[in-house]
Design a protein around this motif. Sequence first.
Motif, PDB file in Angstrom:
ATOM      1  N   ARG A 113     -33.619  77.885  57.392  1.00  0.00           N
ATOM      2  CA  ARG A 113     -35.003  77.593  56.995  1.00  0.00           C
ATOM      3  C   ARG A 113     -35.137  76.196  56.407  1.00  0.00           C
ATOM      4  NH1 ARG A 113     -36.642  80.053  52.880  1.00  0.00           N
ATOM      5  NH2 ARG A 113     -34.600  80.733  52.080  1.00  0.00           N
ATOM      6  N   GLY A 114     -33.994  75.597  56.037  1.00  0.00           N
ATOM      7  CA  GLY A 114     -34.032  74.272  55.451  1.00  0.00           C
ATOM      8  C   GLY A 114     -32.787  73.997  54.644  1.00  0.00           C
ATOM      9  N   MET A 115     -32.856  72.963  53.806  1.00  0.00           N
ATOM     10  CA  MET A 115     -31.683  72.568  53.020  1.00  0.00           C
ATOM     11  C   MET A 115     -32.117  71.934  51.708  1.00  0.00           C
ATOM     12  SD  MET A 115     -30.389  68.959  54.655  1.00  0.00           S
ATOM     13  CE  MET A 115     -31.486  67.520  54.629  1.00  0.00           C
ATOM     14  N   SER A 116     -31.179  71.974  50.751  1.00  0.00           N
ATOM     15  CA  SER A 116     -31.329  71.260  49.486  1.00  0.00           C
ATOM     16  C   SER A 116     -30.182  70.283  49.343  1.00  0.00           C
ATOM     17  CB  SER A 116     -31.313  72.232  48.301  1.00  0.00           C
ATOM     18  OG  SER A 116     -32.410  73.117  48.335  1.00  0.00           O
ATOM     19  N   VAL A 117     -30.483  69.106  48.797  1.00  0.00           N
ATOM     20  CA  VAL A 117     -29.461  68.121  48.448  1.00  0.00           C
ATOM     21  C   VAL A 117     -29.327  68.130  46.933  1.00  0.00           C
ATOM     22  CG1 VAL A 117     -28.762  65.718  48.565  1.00  0.00           C
ATOM     23  CG2 VAL A 117     -30.026  66.744  50.472  1.00  0.00           C
ATOM     24  N   LEU A 118     -28.099  68.275  46.453  1.00  0.00           N
ATOM     25  CA  LEU A 118     -27.827  68.405  45.025  1.00  0.00           C
ATOM     26  C   LEU A 118     -27.144  67.160  44.482  1.00  0.00           C
ATOM     27  CD1 LEU A 118     -26.313  72.027  45.028  1.00  0.00           C
ATOM     28  CD2 LEU A 118     -28.731  71.359  45.017  1.00  0.00           C
ATOM     29  N   ASP A 119     -27.347  66.908  43.187  1.00  0.00           N
ATOM     30  CA  ASP A 119     -26.566  65.854  42.527  1.00  0.00           C
ATOM     31  C   ASP A 119     -25.225  66.450  42.095  1.00  0.00           C
ATOM     32  OD1 ASP A 119     -26.876  67.252  40.120  1.00  0.00           O
ATOM     33  OD2 ASP A 119     -28.378  65.881  39.307  1.00  0.00           O
ATOM     34  N   PRO A 120     -24.307  65.649  41.560  1.00  0.00           N
ATOM     35  CA  PRO A 120     -22.976  66.170  41.223  1.00  0.00           C
ATOM     36  C   PRO A 120     -22.983  67.322  40.223  1.00  0.00           C
ATOM     37  CG  PRO A 120     -22.906  63.785  41.336  1.00  0.00           C
ATOM     38  CD  PRO A 120     -24.340  64.167  41.441  1.00  0.00           C
ATOM     39  N   GLU A 121     -24.073  67.475  39.445  1.00  0.00           N
ATOM     40  CA  GLU A 121     -24.167  68.570  38.482  1.00  0.00           C
ATOM     41  C   GLU A 121     -24.799  69.816  39.089  1.00  0.00           C
ATOM     42  OE1 GLU A 121     -22.765  68.202  35.681  1.00  0.00           O
ATOM     43  OE2 GLU A 121     -22.467  66.024  35.702  1.00  0.00           O
ATOM     44  N   GLY A 122     -25.201  69.734  40.341  1.00  0.00           N
ATOM     45  CA  GLY A 122     -25.800  70.889  40.992  1.00  0.00           C
ATOM     46  C   GLY A 122     -27.307  70.953  40.909  1.00  0.00           C
ATOM     47  N   ASN A 123     -27.955  69.885  40.447  1.00  0.00           N
ATOM     48  CA  ASN A 123     -29.410  69.862  40.368  1.00  0.00           C
ATOM     49  C   ASN A 123     -30.005  69.388  41.695  1.00  0.00           C
ATOM     50  OD1 ASN A 123     -29.442  70.432  37.457  1.00  0.00           O
ATOM     51  ND2 ASN A 123     -28.592  68.362  37.277  1.00  0.00           N
ATOM     52  N   GLU A 124     -31.056  70.034  42.148  1.00  0.00           N
ATOM     53  CA  GLU A 124     -31.694  69.655  43.409  1.00  0.00           C
ATOM     54  C   GLU A 124     -32.414  68.318  43.256  1.00  0.00           C
ATOM     55  OE1 GLU A 124     -33.909  72.385  46.437  1.00  0.00           O
ATOM     56  OE2 GLU A 124     -35.445  71.477  45.160  1.00  0.00           O
ATOM     57  N   VAL A 125     -32.108  67.394  44.161  1.00  0.00           N
ATOM     58  CA  VAL A 125     -32.773  66.097  44.150  1.00  0.00           C
ATOM     59  C   VAL A 125     -33.622  65.881  45.403  1.00  0.00           C
ATOM     60  CG1 VAL A 125     -31.043  65.028  42.664  1.00  0.00           C
ATOM     61  CG2 VAL A 125     -30.732  64.974  45.146  1.00  0.00           C
ATOM     62  N   HIS A 126     -33.445  66.743  46.400  1.00  0.00           N
ATOM     63  CA  HIS A 126     -34.226  66.625  47.635  1.00  0.00           C
ATOM     64  C   HIS A 126     -34.148  67.949  48.370  1.00  0.00           C
ATOM     65  CE1 HIS A 126     -35.889  65.070  51.377  1.00  0.00           C
ATOM     66  NE2 HIS A 126     -34.829  65.539  52.019  1.00  0.00           N
ATOM     67  N   ARG A 127     -35.214  68.293  49.065  1.00  0.00           N
ATOM     68  CA  ARG A 127     -35.187  69.476  49.930  1.00  0.00           C
ATOM     69  C   ARG A 127     -35.999  69.203  51.184  1.00  0.00           C
ATOM     70  NH1 ARG A 127     -37.321  74.953  48.615  1.00  0.00           N
ATOM     71  NH2 ARG A 127     -35.662  74.869  47.063  1.00  0.00           N
ATOM     72  N   SER A 128     -35.681  69.915  52.230  1.00  0.00           N
ATOM     73  CA  SER A 128     -36.398  69.757  53.489  1.00  0.00           C
ATOM     74  C   SER A 128     -36.507  71.096  54.191  1.00  0.00           C
ATOM     75  CB  SER A 128     -35.674  68.763  54.406  1.00  0.00           C
ATOM     76  OG  SER A 128     -36.294  68.720  55.683  1.00  0.00           O
ATOM     77  N   THR A 129     -37.665  71.375  54.719  1.00  0.00           N
ATOM     78  CA  THR A 129     -37.851  72.534  55.588  1.00  0.00           C
ATOM     79  C   THR A 129     -38.082  72.094  57.029  1.00  0.00           C
ATOM     80  OG1 THR A 129     -40.218  72.559  55.056  1.00  0.00           O
ATOM     81  CG2 THR A 129     -38.773  73.979  53.745  1.00  0.00           C
ATOM     82  N   GLU A 130     -37.858  70.816  57.283  1.00  0.00           N
ATOM     83  CA  GLU A 130     -38.062  70.276  58.630  1.00  0.00           C
ATOM     84  C   GLU A 130     -36.756  70.031  59.364  1.00  0.00           C
ATOM     85  OE1 GLU A 130     -40.347  66.768  58.169  1.00  0.00           O
ATOM     86  OE2 GLU A 130     -42.200  67.820  57.640  1.00  0.00           O
ATOM     87  N   ALA A 131     -35.682  69.726  58.622  1.00  0.00           N
ATOM     88  CA  ALA A 131     -34.412  69.380  59.265  1.00  0.00           C
ATOM     89  C   ALA A 131     -33.258  69.692  58.322  1.00  0.00           C
ATOM     90  CB  ALA A 131     -34.387  67.900  59.645  1.00  0.00           C
ATOM     91  N   THR A 132     -32.066  69.825  58.890  1.00  0.00           N
ATOM     92  CA  THR A 132     -30.839  69.928  58.102  1.00  0.00           C
ATOM     93  C   THR A 132     -29.862  68.884  58.609  1.00  0.00           C
ATOM     94  OG1 THR A 132     -29.708  71.525  59.536  1.00  0.00           O
ATOM     95  CG2 THR A 132     -31.167  72.421  57.818  1.00  0.00           C
ATOM     96  N   TYR A 133     -28.917  68.516  57.750  1.00  0.00           N
ATOM     97  CA  TYR A 133     -27.931  67.529  58.162  1.00  0.00           C
ATOM     98  C   TYR A 133     -27.058  68.046  59.297  1.00  0.00           C
ATOM     99  CZ  TYR A 133     -28.957  64.822  53.929  1.00  0.00           C
ATOM    100  OH  TYR A 133     -29.572  64.078  52.957  1.00  0.00           O
ATOM    101  N   SER A 134     -26.846  69.354  59.366  1.00  0.00           N
ATOM    102  CA  SER A 134     -25.928  69.874  60.380  1.00  0.00           C
ATOM    103  C   SER A 134     -26.553  69.973  61.760  1.00  0.00           C
ATOM    104  CB  SER A 134     -25.395  71.252  59.962  1.00  0.00           C
ATOM    105  OG  SER A 134     -26.427  72.223  59.992  1.00  0.00           O
TER     106      SER A 134
END
Length: 369
Positions: free
Chosen positions: A70-91
């Motif tokens: 359904r999408g993806m979240s990008v996390l910082d090194p502490e595990g906090n979400e800094v970006h999300r997308s429901t349009e694309a994933t890196y994979s």
Amino acid sequence: MQTVLISGGGIAGPALAHWLRRHGLRPTVVERAPGPRAGGQAVDIRGVALDVVDRMGLLERVSGVRTRMRGMSVLDPEGNEVHRSTEATYSSGRLDGEDIEVLREDLVRMVHEHTRDDVEYLFGDTITAIEEHETGVRVDFARRPSRTFDLVVGADGLHSTVRRLAFGPEEPFTHHLGSHLSVFTADNFPGLDNWQLWLRDGDVGFGIMPVRDNSELRVAFGFESGPLPDHLREPGALRELVVGRLGALRWEGARLAEAARTAPDFYCDAMAQIRMDEWSKGRVTLLGDAGYCPSPLSGQGTSLALVGAYVLADCLGTARGDHRTAYEAYERRMRPFVTANQALATENPGGPASEESVDRAKNGISLDA
């Protein structure tokens, strides 16, 4: 009827066997593993490769087991979400596109099931020597008696045995891309529901995605590194190296490290490309990663394998027994396609290639010569 020995029972080898049978040749597939290999990351089938799968009669089955992110979240090194997308994933790229992302083991299983009734498979064995003579190639096996085939194809991956036996050591052909990738299975400890997580911490990072109806995770862990010394390339040493690097992560490092330590499907290897001036020598030729690995960074290894299998079989069928003409046509048709797709891995170091580049590369060949 020409006989063809194919080394490698992953995706490229069985796909080639399917098309060789269609052209009236008799393939045999030898695979080191005792059966179709399980494990591995999700792989993409894109562009022209979708047409190959469709012509094989497998498109509906493959579509039925595609990932359903359904999408993806990008996390910082502490595990906090800094970006999300429901349009694309890196994979997989855009989620509304026609391309298909599927677990590698599912595709391996399907292609094997599709071919096992009319293709000879030699599981649990490997080639130890090849000796070409005027009318064929004598092949020695580790466990079975020697046999002679008209042709031999190496579809046996980045560290191809056939390539080493026919062309020499792999070092001159291997171009390291400055990192290593580890893939393994873990419990779905974050409780992800068809949602990916990506994190980077210094020179390491990972992507995790739920599979099997969210019952487990596939972890893809990467770390920057040049070529490793020989003593660190052994499977046990590689695992300990990955466990140590994971354990140093600030978010869920301990849990991921333990999963890597115990995973039965643990894999780790260098991110590298195979670049060769010629893929054929005498009666021997190379297919897929063995001849032109683009690395997982390109996202196109599976598509190159599927398209290469189709084109090689087509050239052999058209040449009517003249392997020299067939191999020349195979290289002539495939090389521009390979070059464009390998370039995807280096276009944007540390990130994905542009959508425009991917679209050009994945459609950069015609199946109908």
